[in-house]
Design an enzyme around this catalytic site. Structure first.
Site, mmCIF file in Angstrom:
data_model
loop_
_atom_site.group_PDB
_atom_site.id
_atom_site.type_symbol
_atom_site.label_atom_id
_atom_site.label_comp_id
_atom_site.label_asym_id
_atom_site.label_seq_id
_atom_site.Cartn_x
_atom_site.Cartn_y
_atom_site.Cartn_z
ATOM 1 C CG ASP A 8 -4.128 44.051 79.666
ATOM 2 O OD1 ASP A 8 -2.984 43.544 79.774
ATOM 3 O OD2 ASP A 8 -4.518 44.990 80.390
ATOM 4 C CG HIS A 9 -2.931 46.688 75.807
ATOM 5 N ND1 HIS A 9 -4.310 46.774 75.772
ATOM 6 C CD2 HIS A 9 -2.510 47.610 76.696
ATOM 7 C CE1 HIS A 9 -4.706 47.726 76.593
ATOM 8 N NE2 HIS A 9 -3.640 48.254 77.171
ATOM 9 C CB CYS A 65 -4.365 42.800 83.080
ATOM 10 S SG CYS A 65 -4.885 43.028 84.787
ATOM 11 C CB THR A 67 -2.502 45.362 88.582
ATOM 12 O OG1 THR A 67 -3.839 45.371 88.059
ATOM 13 C CG2 THR A 67 -1.873 46.728 88.401
ATOM 14 C CG HIS A 98 -8.012 27.076 102.338
ATOM 15 N ND1 HIS A 98 -7.557 27.828 103.387
ATOM 16 C CD2 HIS A 98 -7.453 25.843 102.496
ATOM 17 C CE1 HIS A 98 -6.759 27.093 104.153
ATOM 18 N NE2 HIS A 98 -6.675 25.885 103.621
ATOM 19 C CG HIS A 133 -11.497 24.779 103.162
ATOM 20 N ND1 HIS A 133 -11.222 25.945 103.845
ATOM 21 C CD2 HIS A 133 -10.568 23.880 103.559
ATOM 22 C CE1 HIS A 133 -10.158 25.753 104.611
ATOM 23 N NE2 HIS A 133 -9.747 24.507 104.457
#
Ligand code: RB5
Length: 162
Positions: A8-9, A65, A67, A98, A133
């Protein structure tokens, strides 16, 4: 490999650095993200990269982004996609070994370029271990499948009108 990258920006600069890094390793990189000066809400590139994987157009995805959270949540809504948001290389390796994740996500407001490169390296070099897994990853897929079937039967449900 063909790597799709979306941002994103909040993550244009880190995206550019990751594209350079990935192409310098010999991979092809397709950009689905926001460009300089462009506003793009994170669900847009998150969905685009996830759908490109499901369609088989790219092998793996990198999502960035502020976060890494919103963009990974979005990608995980696409059936068949396993996207991991992480801030260090250990998790980036384990999410492939995994969980067989096809997408790694991180935040431009959380980590710097050096850590981001380490995360991308760990993610791209890791291989799914299978074995015990595989059963767990199949169980993740079963959740997708269950909700897909529910959605399909809701589509065909006439609400008792027939
Ligand atoms: C955009 O300001 C920010 O909310 C976004 O980049 C991300 O952090 C959301 O999860």
């Amino acid at each position: 490999m063909i790597i799709g990258i979306g941002n994103d920006h909040a993550a244009v600069e880190l995206k550019k650095a990751m594209m350079e890094h990935v192409t310098s390793m010999g991979h092809e990189c397709i950009d689905y993200g926001a460009q300089e000066g462009e506003k793009m809400d994170y669900p847009v590139p998150g969905r685009a990269v996830a759908e490109a994987i499901v369609r088989g157009e790219i092998d793996k995805g990198i999502l960035i982004c502020g976060t890494g959270i919103g963009i990974s949540i979005t990608a995980n809504k696409v059936p068949g996609i396993r996207a991991a948001a992480c801030s260090e290389p250990f998790t980036a390796r384990l999410c492939v070994e995994h969980n067989n994740c096809q997408i790694i996500a991180f935040g431009s407001r959380v980590i710097g370029e050096g850590t981001a490169k380490d995360i991308v390296d760990a993610f791209l070099h890791a291989e799914f271990e299978g074995g015990r897994h595989a059963r767990r990853v199949e169980l993740i897929g079963a959740v997708d499948e269950m909700y897909r079937r529910d959605a399909e039967s809701a589509d065909t449900d006439d609400g008792g009108q027939a």
